[in-house]
Design a protein around this motif. Structure first.
Motif, mmCIF file in Angstrom:
data_model
loop_
_atom_site.group_PDB
_atom_site.id
_atom_site.type_symbol
_atom_site.label_atom_id
_atom_site.label_comp_id
_atom_site.label_asym_id
_atom_site.label_seq_id
_atom_site.Cartn_x
_atom_site.Cartn_y
_atom_site.Cartn_z
ATOM 1 N N LYS A 297 -10.464 14.068 15.209
ATOM 2 C CA LYS A 297 -11.463 12.351 14.219
ATOM 3 C C LYS A 297 -11.647 12.711 13.006
ATOM 4 O O LYS A 297 -11.426 13.832 12.084
ATOM 5 N N PHE A 298 -11.285 11.535 11.852
ATOM 6 C CA PHE A 298 -11.092 11.935 10.593
ATOM 7 C C PHE A 298 -12.004 11.243 10.229
ATOM 8 O O PHE A 298 -12.459 9.859 10.066
ATOM 9 N N TYR A 299 -13.725 12.068 8.970
ATOM 10 C CA TYR A 299 -14.923 11.591 8.792
ATOM 11 C C TYR A 299 -14.798 10.557 7.823
ATOM 12 O O TYR A 299 -14.278 11.056 6.858
ATOM 13 N N PRO A 300 -15.392 9.617 7.657
ATOM 14 C CA PRO A 300 -15.263 9.052 6.526
ATOM 15 C C PRO A 300 -16.228 9.690 5.438
ATOM 16 O O PRO A 300 -17.475 10.051 5.880
ATOM 17 N N ASP A 301 -15.798 9.356 4.060
ATOM 18 C CA ASP A 301 -16.686 9.784 3.203
ATOM 19 C C ASP A 301 -15.871 9.124 2.053
ATOM 20 O O ASP A 301 -16.694 9.625 0.299
ATOM 21 N N ALA A 302 -15.108 8.363 2.026
ATOM 22 C CA ALA A 302 -15.166 7.401 0.749
ATOM 23 C C ALA A 302 -14.283 7.595 0.218
ATOM 24 O O ALA A 302 -13.584 7.264 -1.043
ATOM 25 N N GLY A 303 -13.464 8.797 0.244
ATOM 26 C CA GLY A 303 -12.003 9.593 -0.357
ATOM 27 C C GLY A 303 -10.529 8.348 0.183
ATOM 28 O O GLY A 303 -11.110 7.630 0.567
ATOM 29 N N ALA A 304 -9.792 9.483 0.239
ATOM 30 C CA ALA A 304 -8.634 8.799 0.453
ATOM 31 C C ALA A 304 -7.144 9.487 0.735
ATOM 32 O O ALA A 304 -7.429 10.567 -0.019
ATOM 33 N N SER A 305 -6.287 9.231 1.497
ATOM 34 C CA SER A 305 -5.120 10.514 1.902
ATOM 35 C C SER A 305 -4.266 9.321 1.985
ATOM 36 O O SER A 305 -3.775 8.882 2.391
ATOM 37 N N LEU A 306 -3.173 10.278 0.749
ATOM 38 C CA LEU A 306 -2.122 10.216 0.981
ATOM 39 C C LEU A 306 -0.839 10.672 1.261
ATOM 40 O O LEU A 306 -1.072 11.168 1.358
ATOM 41 N N SER A 307 -0.422 9.972 2.519
ATOM 42 C CA SER A 307 0.598 11.069 3.138
ATOM 43 C C SER A 307 1.983 11.032 3.213
ATOM 44 O O SER A 307 2.513 9.641 3.249
ATOM 45 N N ILE A 308 2.735 11.623 3.285
ATOM 46 C CA ILE A 308 4.210 11.580 3.292
ATOM 47 C C ILE A 308 4.265 12.250 4.786
ATOM 48 O O ILE A 308 4.722 13.438 4.622
ATOM 49 N N LYS A 309 4.877 11.678 5.738
ATOM 50 C CA LYS A 309 5.272 12.039 6.692
ATOM 51 C C LYS A 309 6.935 12.556 6.214
ATOM 52 O O LYS A 309 7.887 11.024 5.434
ATOM 53 N N LEU A 310 7.988 13.376 6.168
ATOM 54 C CA LEU A 310 9.338 13.882 6.551
ATOM 55 C C LEU A 310 10.019 12.871 7.236
ATOM 56 O O LEU A 310 10.916 14.205 8.010
ATOM 57 N N ALA A 311 10.155 11.672 8.374
ATOM 58 C CA ALA A 311 11.344 11.758 9.012
ATOM 59 C C ALA A 311 12.694 11.671 8.886
ATOM 60 O O ALA A 311 12.592 11.359 7.749
ATOM 61 N N SER A 312 13.137 12.332 9.943
ATOM 62 C CA SER A 312 14.905 12.512 9.853
ATOM 63 C C SER A 312 15.683 11.248 8.913
ATOM 64 O O SER A 312 15.929 11.543 8.491
ATOM 65 N N SER A 313 14.672 10.121 9.484
ATOM 66 C CA SER A 313 15.444 8.716 8.817
ATOM 67 C C SER A 313 15.039 8.291 7.672
ATOM 68 O O SER A 313 16.217 8.404 6.770
ATOM 69 N N HIS A 314 13.957 8.225 7.343
ATOM 70 C CA HIS A 314 13.717 7.857 5.367
ATOM 71 C C HIS A 314 12.494 8.337 5.831
ATOM 72 O O HIS A 314 11.477 8.474 6.788
#
Length: 267
Positions: free
Chosen positions: A47-64
């Motif tokens: 669980k990730f709880y609300p705090d009005a922040g934001a998350s920029l996520s980069i998943k380095l999958a093999s294809s792209h």
């Protein structure tokens, strides 16, 4: 806005985080990496709880690479794995708007792909950075992401720090939002409009998130009763605490404390 409380049992995820350069600290909570350990285990739900922040996520999958942005305005339940490398930036409330110029109202409350947004001014250069991440280890990759942010800060410094100061003060539950707004020259209507536009939430929501965060710490780090925690966090009584906590966290305070302490003791 809030302290960084790690999800439970993250060791198997090869989870690492680092604090940002002090120049970024008003807007960035941390930079993080996860996965890539080669230890393929059963996926874990967190669980990730609300705090009005934001998350920029980069998943380095093999294809792209898969680049997403998520504004944390409600509790999210996510399934995580330890296999695919992933890196990201955890922004404080208003951080995405101040540093990248993006408006929260343009995004949903779920992780949203940025494929069509990468040419916008605030994200220029990100795709080049992401392509280089494949050749770097996690520590080097986080430094590169931080450098990208620093370049963005130098070329486009935030116009005003008043909204950041306001959000931080509300998060610390110092004074009612309207009273804080008046000290910074905001009318109630202006305060609500600016918060909604630049942070994506109302003053009341910020207060609710701050109380939830403080309550979560109290439940895990003290042996205080629910009634005592309710009083410390500004709830009217234990019943109000239980109702407000459950509406945001999707479980009661008692259930949350039992679940999290059980995970800690099993670790």
């Amino acid at each position: 806005m809030t302290d960084f409380i790690l999800p439970s049992n993250t060791n198997y995820l090869n989870f690492r985080h680092r604090l940002p350069d002090k120049r970024l600290a008003p807007w960035v909570q941390c930079l993080w990496s996860m996965g890539g350990s080669g230890d393929v285990t059963e996926p874990r739900t967190e669980k990730f709880y609300p705090d009005a922040g934001a998350s920029l996520s980069i998943k380095l999958a093999s294809s792209h690479p898969i680049i997403t942005l998520c504004f944390n305005r409600r509790t999210l339940i996510e399934t995580l794995d330890a296999y695919t490398p992933c890196m990201g930036i955890r922004f404080k409330a208003a951080g995405v708007h101040c540093l990248l110029g993006l408006l929260p109202e343009a995004f949903t409350d779920k992780p949203q792909r940025l494929d069509d947004e990468l040419e916008t001014p605030g994200l220029q250069g990100l795709m080049h950075v992401v392509e280089r991440l494949y050749q770097l280890d996690a520590q080097q990759g986080l430094r590169l992401l931080e450098t990208w942010l620093l370049h963005r800060l130098a070329s486009h410094p935030p116009a005003s720090s008043r909204i950041t100061t306001m959000v931080q003060a509300i998060g610390e539950l110092q004074l009612p939002p309207q009273q804080l707004g008046a000290t910074l020259g905001f009318t109630r209507r202006t305060l609500e409009r600016k918060l909604k536009r630049e942070v994506g939430v109302t003053p009341g929501q910020l207060v609710a998130y701050a109380r939830l965060n403080r309550a979560r710490h109290g439940l895990l780090e003290t042996t205080l009763s629910l009634a005592e925690i309710a009083l410390q966090c500004g709830y009217y009584d234990q019943a109000h605490f239980t109702h407000a906590f459950q509406s945001l966290a999707y479980e009661t305070p008692a259930a949350y404390r039992k679940r999290k302490l059980s995970q800690i003791y099993k670790a």
